[in-house]
Motif scaffolding. Structure first.
Motif, PDB file in Angstrom:
ATOM      1  N   ALA A 111       3.561 -65.874 -36.390  1.00 55.96           N
ATOM      2  CA  ALA A 111       3.338 -64.485 -37.090  1.00 55.96           C
ATOM      3  C   ALA A 111       3.331 -63.708 -35.550  1.00 55.96           C
ATOM      4  O   ALA A 111       2.555 -64.038 -34.749  1.00 55.96           O
ATOM      5  CB  ALA A 111       2.139 -64.275 -37.622  1.00 55.96           C
ATOM      6  N   GLN A 112       3.662 -62.313 -35.511  1.00 57.82           N
ATOM      7  CA  GLN A 112       3.635 -61.434 -34.239  1.00 57.82           C
ATOM      8  C   GLN A 112       2.971 -60.203 -34.623  1.00 57.82           C
ATOM      9  O   GLN A 112       2.969 -59.710 -35.701  1.00 57.82           O
ATOM     10  CB  GLN A 112       5.183 -60.960 -33.981  1.00 57.82           C
ATOM     11  N   ASN A 113       2.304 -59.615 -33.435  1.00 54.87           N
ATOM     12  CA  ASN A 113       1.474 -58.412 -33.495  1.00 54.87           C
ATOM     13  C   ASN A 113       2.465 -57.467 -32.950  1.00 54.87           C
ATOM     14  O   ASN A 113       3.704 -57.828 -32.570  1.00 54.87           O
ATOM     15  CB  ASN A 113       0.266 -58.705 -32.869  1.00 54.87           C
ATOM     16  N   GLN A 114       1.888 -56.099 -32.916  1.00 53.78           N
ATOM     17  CA  GLN A 114       2.896 -55.157 -32.229  1.00 53.78           C
ATOM     18  C   GLN A 114       3.093 -55.423 -31.129  1.00 53.78           C
ATOM     19  O   GLN A 114       4.027 -54.509 -30.497  1.00 53.78           O
ATOM     20  CB  GLN A 114       1.885 -53.779 -32.480  1.00 53.78           C
ATOM     21  N   GLN A 115       2.471 -56.037 -30.183  1.00 57.12           N
ATOM     22  CA  GLN A 115       3.082 -56.280 -28.891  1.00 57.12           C
ATOM     23  C   GLN A 115       3.945 -57.440 -28.535  1.00 57.12           C
ATOM     24  O   GLN A 115       4.274 -57.538 -27.725  1.00 57.12           O
ATOM     25  CB  GLN A 115       1.648 -56.297 -27.841  1.00 57.12           C
ATOM     26  N   ALA A 142      -8.198 -63.276 -39.974  1.00 57.81           N
ATOM     27  CA  ALA A 142      -7.322 -63.400 -38.716  1.00 57.81           C
ATOM     28  C   ALA A 142      -6.045 -62.827 -38.726  1.00 57.81           C
ATOM     29  O   ALA A 142      -5.477 -62.170 -37.708  1.00 57.81           O
ATOM     30  CB  ALA A 142      -7.677 -64.670 -38.166  1.00 57.81           C
ATOM     31  N   ILE A 143      -5.326 -63.361 -39.743  1.00 58.20           N
ATOM     32  CA  ILE A 143      -4.120 -63.001 -39.548  1.00 58.20           C
ATOM     33  C   ILE A 143      -3.786 -61.571 -39.977  1.00 58.20           C
ATOM     34  O   ILE A 143      -2.817 -60.999 -39.353  1.00 58.20           O
ATOM     35  CB  ILE A 143      -3.246 -63.786 -40.886  1.00 58.20           C
ATOM     36  N   GLU A 144      -4.706 -60.899 -40.780  1.00 56.38           N
ATOM     37  CA  GLU A 144      -4.376 -59.522 -41.080  1.00 56.38           C
ATOM     38  C   GLU A 144      -4.908 -58.732 -39.731  1.00 56.38           C
ATOM     39  O   GLU A 144      -4.075 -57.942 -39.382  1.00 56.38           O
ATOM     40  CB  GLU A 144      -5.406 -59.225 -42.124  1.00 56.38           C
ATOM     41  N   GLU A 145      -5.799 -59.031 -38.940  1.00 53.46           N
ATOM     42  CA  GLU A 145      -6.347 -58.478 -37.862  1.00 53.46           C
ATOM     43  C   GLU A 145      -5.043 -58.474 -36.743  1.00 53.46           C
ATOM     44  O   GLU A 145      -4.951 -57.740 -35.992  1.00 53.46           O
ATOM     45  CB  GLU A 145      -7.735 -58.703 -37.480  1.00 53.46           C
ATOM     46  N   PHE A 146      -4.726 -59.652 -36.888  1.00 54.61           N
ATOM     47  CA  PHE A 146      -3.525 -59.761 -35.633  1.00 54.61           C
ATOM     48  C   PHE A 146      -2.324 -59.280 -35.862  1.00 54.61           C
ATOM     49  O   PHE A 146      -1.815 -58.457 -34.848  1.00 54.61           O
ATOM     50  CB  PHE A 146      -3.353 -61.602 -35.725  1.00 54.61           C
ATOM     51  N   THR A 147      -1.728 -59.456 -36.964  1.00 51.35           N
ATOM     52  CA  THR A 147      -0.460 -58.733 -37.511  1.00 51.35           C
ATOM     53  C   THR A 147      -0.553 -56.972 -37.424  1.00 51.35           C
ATOM     54  O   THR A 147       0.331 -56.414 -37.081  1.00 51.35           O
ATOM     55  CB  THR A 147       0.059 -59.368 -38.784  1.00 51.35           C
ATOM     56  N   THR A 150       2.768 -63.967 -30.369  1.00 48.87           N
ATOM     57  CA  THR A 150       2.513 -64.769 -31.692  1.00 48.87           C
ATOM     58  C   THR A 150       1.293 -65.203 -31.833  1.00 48.87           C
ATOM     59  O   THR A 150       0.372 -65.399 -30.821  1.00 48.87           O
ATOM     60  CB  THR A 150       3.506 -66.060 -31.270  1.00 48.87           C
ATOM     61  N   PHE A 151       0.946 -65.638 -33.078  1.00 51.73           N
ATOM     62  CA  PHE A 151      -0.452 -66.198 -33.512  1.00 51.73           C
ATOM     63  C   PHE A 151      -0.819 -67.358 -32.740  1.00 51.73           C
ATOM     64  O   PHE A 151      -1.854 -67.633 -32.044  1.00 51.73           O
ATOM     65  CB  PHE A 151      -0.430 -66.169 -34.985  1.00 51.73           C
ATOM     66  N   LEU A 199      -8.634 -81.150 -43.886  1.00 53.92           N
ATOM     67  CA  LEU A 199      -7.145 -81.232 -43.428  1.00 53.92           C
ATOM     68  C   LEU A 199      -6.468 -79.639 -43.636  1.00 53.92           C
ATOM     69  O   LEU A 199      -6.608 -79.115 -44.544  1.00 53.92           O
ATOM     70  CB  LEU A 199      -6.546 -81.985 -44.547  1.00 53.92           C
ATOM     71  N   VAL A 200      -5.875 -79.293 -42.305  1.00 54.96           N
ATOM     72  CA  VAL A 200      -5.104 -78.281 -42.475  1.00 54.96           C
ATOM     73  C   VAL A 200      -3.631 -78.329 -42.273  1.00 54.96           C
ATOM     74  O   VAL A 200      -3.060 -78.823 -41.304  1.00 54.96           O
ATOM     75  CB  VAL A 200      -5.491 -77.295 -41.388  1.00 54.96           C
ATOM     76  N   VAL A 201      -2.976 -77.952 -43.371  1.00 53.34           N
ATOM     77  CA  VAL A 201      -1.503 -78.118 -43.510  1.00 53.34           C
ATOM     78  C   VAL A 201      -0.835 -76.662 -43.388  1.00 53.34           C
ATOM     79  O   VAL A 201      -1.451 -75.829 -44.109  1.00 53.34           O
ATOM     80  CB  VAL A 201      -0.783 -78.986 -44.529  1.00 53.34           C
ATOM     81  N   TYR A 202       0.041 -76.425 -42.635  1.00 55.18           N
ATOM     82  CA  TYR A 202       0.562 -74.945 -42.567  1.00 55.18           C
ATOM     83  C   TYR A 202       2.045 -74.959 -42.204  1.00 55.18           C
ATOM     84  O   TYR A 202       2.700 -75.950 -41.765  1.00 55.18           O
ATOM     85  CB  TYR A 202       0.041 -73.950 -41.588  1.00 55.18           C
ATOM     86  N   SER A 203       2.807 -73.790 -42.520  1.00 60.48           N
ATOM     87  CA  SER A 203       4.242 -73.598 -42.124  1.00 60.48           C
ATOM     88  C   SER A 203       4.116 -72.896 -40.599  1.00 60.48           C
ATOM     89  O   SER A 203       3.203 -72.283 -40.493  1.00 60.48           O
ATOM     90  CB  SER A 203       4.928 -72.879 -43.157  1.00 60.48           C
ATOM     91  N   ASP A 204       5.206 -72.899 -39.697  1.00 62.09           N
ATOM     92  CA  ASP A 204       5.257 -72.388 -38.625  1.00 62.09           C
ATOM     93  C   ASP A 204       5.292 -70.853 -38.778  1.00 62.09           C
ATOM     94  O   ASP A 204       5.154 -70.063 -37.803  1.00 62.09           O
ATOM     95  CB  ASP A 204       6.693 -72.822 -38.078  1.00 62.09           C
ATOM     96  N   GLY A 205       5.387 -70.253 -40.012  1.00 67.72           N
ATOM     97  CA  GLY A 205       5.396 -68.895 -40.156  1.00 67.72           C
ATOM     98  C   GLY A 205       4.049 -68.296 -39.719  1.00 67.72           C
ATOM     99  O   GLY A 205       3.783 -67.136 -39.527  1.00 67.72           O
ATOM    100  N   LEU A 206       2.979 -69.285 -39.896  1.00 67.03           N
ATOM    101  CA  LEU A 206       1.568 -68.953 -39.570  1.00 67.03           C
ATOM    102  C   LEU A 206       1.622 -68.825 -38.002  1.00 67.03           C
ATOM    103  O   LEU A 206       1.081 -67.669 -37.503  1.00 67.03           O
ATOM    104  CB  LEU A 206       0.689 -69.950 -40.068  1.00 67.03           C
TER     105      LEU A 206
END
Length: 419
Positions: free
Chosen positions: A361-365, A396-401, A368-369, A351-358
């Motif tokens: 999340a934006q990259n330099q361009q 993935a979050i670190e590489e994307f942002t 959004t994730f 089960l994966v539960v998350y907030s919309d901040g995930l």
């Protein structure tokens, strides 16, 4: 107060009245010449005329009553016009001499101009020429004075602006310091809401992650062991930022804990918490919640109150089920009612539960994730278990942002049924 009516691009023009009322001093050792000049000037309309036959008095008179024009004879006994001009230079700021030289010696004109005189007129002089030269020198001198006064106003305006900027800077620094202190306190409050250690529930593995933004949002997660042997997991996202969000998070978490001690049904708990928030929180504040209850066998229920979708990976089929919200957010409507839906995790399910901040999340361009990227990671890594999935999320979050500051907290909970 700063004079906003001063026009930077334009200096006021000198009026005819200003010129006719300007102070004039006539200097000549011969009384007849003085009387003649006074009559000619009065006849031209000039109203403020003084005179002296003693060149030694010129500086004292000019200090007492600064003149806009000094009609100065060059040939005088005891102290000639050149010496008078040298004395005037010592008392005149910037060395500006409002002097019209009168001379019967044409060869003295160039020397007089080099000494600082603004113009020369030859004896005997004509009335029209005298009037024209007097008018021109007065106009230039008054414009010069106007420019000096204007410059002083500008300098004062600049000083006031600089003083205002300094006041604003100090006020901004004070407000920034206060804001930073509030953010530190809010972050400490938010961190205190999160479990120090993740619980160990029978037949389950739990992983959770939260990284607050600089602005400190209101994400939190928690887990409660119930006396019935069941356990509760919750991930919530509180509206707003800073201290107000942290305080509301604390209120929600405390209310959930208290209500679950008194009753075990999720719908009863959320109905009570919603009523509390509606009565106690600000009208603009609300909370989205994903709450689930499970027993050791994996049977349970969930409620999604205005929260973004959660995902359930089925190990047996490799498919992903979407658990959508079908209820209002907490705290906005006192009449809102919450009903739980069945939930069952089998061995290997995640089960994966998350907030919309995930997903936001934006990259330099500016991209959004996104949910597509999230689902792709779940399909790839959930078969390897919750730990592998958590590690992939973090990478993935670190590489994307790529270090980009985020505007919202990033929070997720991963639950695996391992037995």
């Amino acid at each position: 107060m700063i004079q906003t009516d001063v026009m930077v691009s334009e200096v006021s023009k000198v009026s005819a009245a200003d010129i006719l009322n300007a102070r004039i001093l006539v200097v000549d050792d011969k009384v007849a010449n003085v009387v003649l000049l006074e009559r000619m000037l009065h006849g031209a309309g000039y109203a403020s005329i003084e005179s002296t036959t003693d060149p030694h008095e010129v500086c004292a008179l000019h200090l007492k009553n600064p003149y806009s024009l000094i009609l100065l004879d060059l040939q005088m006994p005891g102290m000639d016009g050149f010496q008078v001009m040298e004395s005037l230079k010592e008392i005149e700021e910037e060395g500006y001499l409002p002097v019209l030289v009168i001379t019967a010696q044409p060869q003295h004109k160039l020397r007089a101009l080099q000494a600082g005189a603004k113009d020369c007129i030859s004896k005997p002089f004509e009335l029209a020429e005298l009037r024209a030269r007097v008018h021109n020198i007065l106009e230039v001198h008054l414009l010069h004075q106007e420019t000096k006064n204007y410059s002083k106003v500008l300098e004062e305006t600049v000083r006031e602006l600089e003083a205002s900027r300094e006041v604003i800077r100090l006020k901004t620094l004070e407000e920034r310091k206060k804001s930073e202190q509030e953010l530190v306190l809010a972050q400490a409050t938010q961190e205190s809401l999160l479990p120090r250690f993740l619980p160990q529930f029978e037949n389950f593995r739990i992983h959770a992650y939260n990284t607050p933004t600089r602005y400190v949002g209101g994400d939190f997660y928690d887990f409660l062991q119930l006396s019935s042997g069941e356990w509760v997991g919750v991930l919530a996202d509180v509206s707003g930022k800073g201290m107000s969000a942290a305080l509301l998070s604390s209120m929600v978490l405390g209310a959930l804990s208290m209500e679950f001690r008194a009753r075990s049904q999720p719908q009863d708990v959320l109905n009570r918490v919603n009523q509390l928030l509606f009565e106690k929180s600000l009208p603009s504040q609300f909370v989205t919640v994903f709450l689930f209850l499970l027993n050791p066998s994996g049977t349970g229920q969930f409620i999604s109150a205005g929260h973004n979708a959660a995902y359930l990976f089925r190990s047996a089929t490799g498919t992903i089920e979407t658990l959508l919200s079908d209820a209002f957010v907490l705290g906005m409507f006192d009449s809102a009612s919450y009903q739980s839906r069945p939930l069952h995790l089998y061995r290997g399910d995640v089960l994966v539960v998350y907030s919309d901040g995930l997903t936001d999340a934006q990259n330099q361009q500016g991209e959004t994730f996104g949910e597509d990227r999230l689902l792709k990671i779940i399909r790839q890594k959930a078969p390897s278990g919750s730990h592998a999935l958590e590690q992939k999320f973090l990478k993935a979050i670190e590489e994307f942002t790529q270090g980009m500051p985020q505007m919202d907290d990033i929070t997720f909970v991963v639950v695996e049924k391992c037995q």
